[in-house]
Design an enzyme around this catalytic site. Structure first.
Site, PDB file in Angstrom:
ATOM      1  N   MET A 221      -9.534   6.431 -43.581  1.00 15.56           N
ATOM      2  CA  MET A 221     -10.526   5.867 -44.505  1.00 15.56           C
ATOM      3  C   MET A 221     -10.755   6.781 -45.695  1.00 15.56           C
ATOM      4  SD  MET A 221     -13.187   4.784 -41.564  1.00 15.56           S
ATOM      5  CE  MET A 221     -12.924   3.307 -40.592  1.00 15.56           C
ATOM      6  N   GLY A 222      -9.692   7.421 -46.168  1.00 14.86           N
ATOM      7  CA  GLY A 222      -9.813   8.311 -47.322  1.00 14.86           C
ATOM      8  C   GLY A 222     -10.849   9.398 -47.058  1.00 14.86           C
ATOM      9  N   LYS A 224     -13.786   9.295 -46.330  1.00 16.35           N
ATOM     10  CA  LYS A 224     -14.767   9.032 -45.258  1.00 16.35           C
ATOM     11  C   LYS A 224     -14.300   9.575 -43.919  1.00 16.35           C
ATOM     12  CE  LYS A 224     -16.988   4.941 -47.099  1.00 16.35           C
ATOM     13  NZ  LYS A 224     -16.477   3.594 -47.340  1.00 16.35           N
ATOM     14  N   GLY A 225     -12.988   9.669 -43.714  1.00 18.42           N
ATOM     15  CA  GLY A 225     -12.502  10.230 -42.455  1.00 18.42           C
ATOM     16  C   GLY A 225     -11.571   9.303 -41.704  1.00 18.42           C
ATOM     17  N   GLY A 251      -2.390  10.816 -45.833  1.00 19.79           N
ATOM     18  CA  GLY A 251      -1.982   9.973 -44.702  1.00 19.79           C
ATOM     19  C   GLY A 251      -0.797  10.589 -43.959  1.00 19.79           C
ATOM     20  N   ASP A 252       0.139  11.122 -44.719  1.00 22.33           N
ATOM     21  CA  ASP A 252       1.320  11.757 -44.111  1.00 22.33           C
ATOM     22  C   ASP A 252       0.907  13.002 -43.323  1.00 22.33           C
ATOM     23  OD1 ASP A 252       2.679   9.822 -45.604  1.00 22.33           O
ATOM     24  OD2 ASP A 252       2.809  11.166 -47.329  1.00 22.33           O
TER      25      ASP A 252
HETATM   26  N1  ATP Z   1     -11.101  13.398 -50.487  1.00 21.57           N
HETATM   27  C1  ATP Z   1     -10.867  13.699 -49.208  1.00 21.57           C
HETATM   28  N2  ATP Z   1     -11.593  14.665 -48.599  1.00 21.57           N
HETATM   29  C2  ATP Z   1     -11.393  14.989 -47.299  1.00 21.57           C
HETATM   30  N3  ATP Z   1     -10.471  14.379 -46.513  1.00 21.57           N
HETATM   31  C3  ATP Z   1      -9.717  13.407 -47.066  1.00 21.57           C
HETATM   32  C4  ATP Z   1      -9.866  13.015 -48.434  1.00 21.57           C
HETATM   33  N4  ATP Z   1      -8.968  12.028 -48.691  1.00 21.57           N
HETATM   34  C5  ATP Z   1      -8.299  11.817 -47.540  1.00 21.57           C
HETATM   35  N5  ATP Z   1      -8.742  12.637 -46.557  1.00 21.57           N
HETATM   36  C6  ATP Z   1      -8.288  12.691 -45.164  1.00 21.57           C
HETATM   37  O1  ATP Z   1      -6.957  12.223 -45.108  1.00 21.57           O
HETATM   38  C7  ATP Z   1      -6.861  11.077 -44.254  1.00 21.57           C
HETATM   39  C8  ATP Z   1      -5.820  10.123 -44.791  1.00 21.57           C
HETATM   40  O2  ATP Z   1      -6.160   9.730 -46.101  1.00 21.57           O
HETATM   41  P1  ATP Z   1      -6.037   8.223 -46.613  1.00 21.57           P
HETATM   42  O3  ATP Z   1      -6.903   7.336 -45.819  1.00 21.57           O
HETATM   43  O4  ATP Z   1      -6.248   8.273 -48.094  1.00 21.57           O
HETATM   44  O5  ATP Z   1      -4.518   7.910 -46.243  1.00 21.57           O
HETATM   45  P2  ATP Z   1      -3.470   6.946 -46.908  1.00 21.57           P
HETATM   46  O6  ATP Z   1      -4.168   5.840 -47.640  1.00 21.57           O
HETATM   47  O7  ATP Z   1      -2.496   6.570 -45.878  1.00 21.57           O
HETATM   48  O8  ATP Z   1      -2.780   7.936 -47.962  1.00 21.57           O
HETATM   49  P3  ATP Z   1      -1.250   8.155 -48.368  1.00 21.57           P
HETATM   50  O9  ATP Z   1      -0.478   6.992 -47.830  1.00 21.57           O
HETATM   51  O10 ATP Z   1      -1.285   8.243 -49.851  1.00 21.57           O
HETATM   52  O11 ATP Z   1      -0.848   9.456 -47.760  1.00 21.57           O
HETATM   53  C9  ATP Z   1      -8.269  10.508 -44.211  1.00 21.57           C
HETATM   54  O12 ATP Z   1      -8.458   9.783 -43.002  1.00 21.57           O
HETATM   55  C10 ATP Z   1      -9.121  11.763 -44.276  1.00 21.57           C
HETATM   56  O13 ATP Z   1      -9.274  12.342 -42.993  1.00 21.57           O
HETATM   57 MG    MG Z   2      -0.521   5.934 -46.123  1.00 18.55          MG
END
Ligand code: ATP
Ligand code: MG
Length: 308
Positions: A221-222, A224-225, A251-252
């Protein structure tokens, strides 16, 4: 051994310029080239934790060679499938007026015989791996159900498969039931066919996905965690507050951290804290999938878990 698969790697070029004007000659101030693609990022993080990794996927041309050289330089094994087309280059232009302009190539067309060659390489490449990580989308002419077939092949050989994809590639493969899946909210919406606005919506959709027989569902959740669901537990981990410099590859980082946790035999609560700490640490560095190890321990300790 851990096998990573990146079907559509890319060289990420970052240009800086004073400004960018359409239809005119634009001079670039600086250039930075890095090997990218989701599975390449996972490989980078796993190598920082010292695990043996074998990287698979399609590569072509000079750009393909650049990526292979990089992957070797970080000490990962390469078993890429070379194709006639050219690996894509993604250009990111940062101009001083604050605009960010991206130019993304589609990637090479994959011929049928190249796809067959990849499946052969996959069979070989996973032989001594216990974990197989499938990341990202695929180039043109790769069937949408490619991951479905790869998951079944790997599962038949007793491997644990981690899937992190999006759109049609995710939707078409989820019924093969990987060991772990990590959708973000958008991807979970596509998978479940539901709008997700509140935590209860995310839990409901994740339970629906997990109920098909997937051992671990992690919904990112970006800032949020991370939400974690298995057949006995529902836990949410709030991400620690960090000064985010670049969140690409967060995410990776979650996916790689999950693999590390699995290798180390962590319990689920420890695993969840670890994934959130590592991905937050990734957000603090300019280059994607570079984890500042000194900060990570501290961030992991700050993660708070709520059980539902
Ligand atoms: N600004 C932030 N501060 C702290 N933790 C973050 C932040 N952004 C992302 N994270 C951590 O990284 C995890 C994965 O990020 P996100 O949900 O953006 O993944 P995603 O959309 O799959 O990203 P991508 O595919 O670009 O790698 C989140 O669940 C969170 O724990
Ligand atoms: Mg991703």
């Amino acid at each position: 051994m851990i096998t990573t698969v990146t079907l559509n790697p890319a060289e990420d070029k970052t240009f800086t310029a004073a400004r960018l004007i359409l239809g005119q000659v634009n001079r670039i101030d600086s250039v930075k080239n890095i090997a990218g693609g989701k599975g390449i990022n996972v490989t980078k993080v796993l190598r920082q934790y010292g695990y043996p990794v074998r990287a698979l996927g399609f590569l072509g041309g000079y750009t393909g060679k650049f990526i292979e050289d990089y992957v070797k330089s970080i000490g990962a094994e390469c078993l890429f499938t070379y194709v006639d087309g050219e690996t894509r280059v993604n250009i990111n232009i940062l101009s001083q007026d604050g605009y960010v302009t991206e130019l993304l190539e589609p990637g090479p067309d994959i011929r049928e015989k190249e796809l067959d060659a990849f499946f052969e390489d996959f069979n070989k490449g996973i032989a001594d791996s216990d974990l197989v990580i499938l990341s990202g989308s695929a180039p043109e002419h790769v069937p949408a159900a490619v991951y479905y077939d790869l998951i079944l092949q790997a599962k038949n050989k007793g491997k644990k498969v981690i899937l992190d994809s999006s759109g049609i590639y995710l939707k078409e493969s989820i019924n093969a039931c990987p060991y772990m899946v990590k959708p973000n909210i958008r991807e979970l919406e596509v998978l479940s066919g539901r709008r997700i606005k509140r935590m209860e919506d995310a839990i409901g959709a994740a339970l629906q996905i997990g109920g098909r027989g997937i051992n671990h569902v992690m919904v990112s959740m970006g800032a949020k965690g991370l939400l974690y669901i298995n057949d006995r537990e529902i836990m949410y981990a709030k991400a620690p507050e960090v000064k985010a410099v670049n969140t690409v590859g967060c995410g990776d980082s979650v996916v790689a951290a999950f693999a590390v946790a699995e290798k180390q035999g962590m319990g689920n609560e420890e695993l969840l804290k670890f994934c959130v700490g590592v991905s937050a640490a990734n957000a603090t560095t300019l280059e994607s999938a570079v984890i500042p190890m000194d900060k990570t321990e501290e961030l992991i300790e700050q993660v708070k878990i709520i059980r539902y």
